[in-house]
Design an enzyme around this catalytic site. Structure first.
Site, mmCIF file in Angstrom:
data_model
loop_
_atom_site.group_PDB
_atom_site.id
_atom_site.type_symbol
_atom_site.label_atom_id
_atom_site.label_comp_id
_atom_site.label_asym_id
_atom_site.label_seq_id
_atom_site.Cartn_x
_atom_site.Cartn_y
_atom_site.Cartn_z
ATOM 1 C CG HIS A 1 -2.159 0.647 0.991
ATOM 2 N ND1 HIS A 1 -2.290 1.651 0.159
ATOM 3 C CD2 HIS A 1 -3.368 0.363 1.372
ATOM 4 C CE1 HIS A 1 -3.766 2.075 0.238
ATOM 5 N NE2 HIS A 1 -4.391 1.284 0.776
ATOM 6 C CG ASP B 1 -3.419 4.411 -3.218
ATOM 7 O OD1 ASP B 1 -2.764 4.351 -2.162
ATOM 8 O OD2 ASP B 1 -3.561 5.783 -3.741
#
Length: 470
Positions: free
Chosen positions: A443, A447
């Protein structure tokens, strides 16, 4: 003059290795190119050759785990004493003093570095043959060891390795073709095998009388042992038992450290995504018929997935990246790693420039690399440089899982089992073929939405698989 023996660095990413076994006793005379030790690394087990001749004097015990470049021994002249040093190197792992189980060693080494063993007992190598250049026989350490045990003259063996180098498989093939029992000894029970196969069978706790030999005259080959290891029943009987202690050394220890570091250093999340495989299954069935008489390999389901994963990376470069101190670096090449289960752990061979390869070439390379990994023939170079990894547990009946990202990558794609699904056409159920993809991503670099878009692109490519053939 004393010559240092250092723990070699095998591959770009190797940090440490374990001395699995010393192959020569203390004080033995060795020639340049003779095998000194079997080294277990995070990726492969390999025989290490002497870079010079002399009397061998080790300074590290078998089982010691040491950093690359550590002093592990000396090669001395007659009557020479080892130089005074600060002492033996300090092992970095917990395996010092005890050997670790390892798979078959590679027939590695550059062409032209092998020397024949001392068959005369006088410490000097046997006179070389015309096989090599510069007066040297090109042969691997394993080939020489097998030939010595089976009383085979290596000058009669045809080498198929790089530059005509003789590897152990060449000696096995020679033994299989020789009709007399001297060159092809038969163990008790009448099962024809080579010395190398009997050695591997002992290491793997395999009863040769229960193995189906596929070689000439029922001769058992190394691939027959691999088939036994990979069989479900064998996997169950070879499973660890209560009370066993499995040392975190060699491949197992490196896997443990790297996966733990991966989870500590990255913000890892996993998406699950169901994809339709009807079109892939249908196309593969057609290819089985249409390519039956051709030399083209019929791709497996995983080969279709490898190609789709690579093409989708071209459209979503954020998933083909690495995180460094100064930011997220998007990588130029798409080099696809794929996980292969081997005794004691996993290996990740790499298909370079996977986007540019037609699907038959991916199928051919994936098969060859997987076989080399399982048989212990894969080189460190073939395990380097993956920018993205695909791993499958579908063969074990797993639908969804959480794969852990290989350090240096920002994502890994997991593949579940092919199963029946249902799609409703108005009020009528329609049987479909589906599987679940598990995408774990870092992450910090990616995203959730871009990761989902990548999965959708993979699904779209699989729905029209003719685009994957080229």
């Amino acid at each position: 003059m004393a010559v240092e023996v250092l723990l070699p660095k095998i591959g770009l990413t190797m940090q440490e290795g374990t001395i699995d076994e010393w192959l020569v006793p203390t004080g033995a005379a060795v020639a340049e190119g003779d095998a000194l030790l079997r080294l277990a690394t995070d990726k492969v087990d390999v025989d290490v050759e002497a870079e010079a001749g002399g009397l061998f004097h080790p300074v590290a015990p078998a089982g010691a785990t040491l950093p690359a470049g550590a002093l592990i021994g000396w090669l001395l002249a007659e009557g020479e004493q080892p130089p005074e040093t600060a002492g033996a190197p300090t092992p970095t792992g917990s395996g010092a003093g005890a050997g670790t189980a390892a798979g078959p060693a590679l027939d590695g080494g550059a062409a032209g570095t092998g020397a024949t063993p001392d068959l005369n007992g006088d410490g000097a190598p046997v006179a070389p043959s015309a096989h090599g250049t510069g007066g040297r026989l090109l042969s691997s350490p394993n080939a020489r060891r097998v030939a010595l045990a089976a009383d085979v003259d290596l000058t009669a063996v045809r080498g198929t390795g790089p530059g005509g180098r003789i590897v152990s498989e060449d000696v096995e093939e020679f033994l299989a073709a020789v009709p007399d029992g001297k060159a092809a000894p038969v163990p008790q029970g009448g099962t024809p095998t080579s010395p190398l196969v009997r050695k591997l069978a002992k290491e793997r706790d395999i009863d040769l009388s229960e193995v189906n030999g596929t070689g000439p005259g029922g001769r058992i080959r190394r691939s027959d042992l691999d088939a036994v290891i990979s069989a479900p029943a064998r996997r169950n009987t070879a499973a660890p038992r209560a009370g066993d202690v499995l040392p975190l050394t060699g491949m197992r220890g490196t896997i443990a450290r790297r996966m733990h570091a991966s989870l500590q250093e990255m913000a890892q999340l996993t998406h699950g995504y169901e994809v339709r495989m009807d079109a892939v299954v249908s196309l593969r069935d057609r290819l089985k018929d249409e390519w039956a008489d051709s030399e083209l390999p019929v791709p497996g389901l995983n080969d279709f997935l490898l190609k789709a994963a690579a093409l989708a990376l071209r459209e979503h470069p954020l998933l083909n990246a690495t995180v460094r101190e100064d930011g997220v670096h998007l990588l130029d090449g798409i080099h696809l790693g794929f996980a292969v289960a081997v005794p004691g752990g996993l290996m990740v061979p790499v298909i370079e420039d996977a986007v540019a390869l037609p699907l038959p070439d991916i199928a051919r390379r994936s098969k060859a690399l997987a076989e080399a990994a399982r048989e212990g023939r894969i080189s460190p170079a073939q395990l380097e440089g993956a920018t993205f990894t695909v791993t499958s547990l579908g063969g074990y009946g797993v639908d969804f899982f959480t794969p852990v990202i290989n350090p240096g990558n920002v994502a890994i794609l997991g593949v579940g089992r092919l199963r029946d699904g249902v799609e409703w056409m108005d009020d009528r159920p329609l049987r479909t073929r589906v599987l679940t993809l598990s995408l774990t991503f870092d992450h910090r670099a990616v995203d959730g939405a871009p990761a989902a878009e990548y999965l959708r692109t993979v699904g779209e490519l699989l729905s029209k698989p003719l685009r994957l053939l080229v």
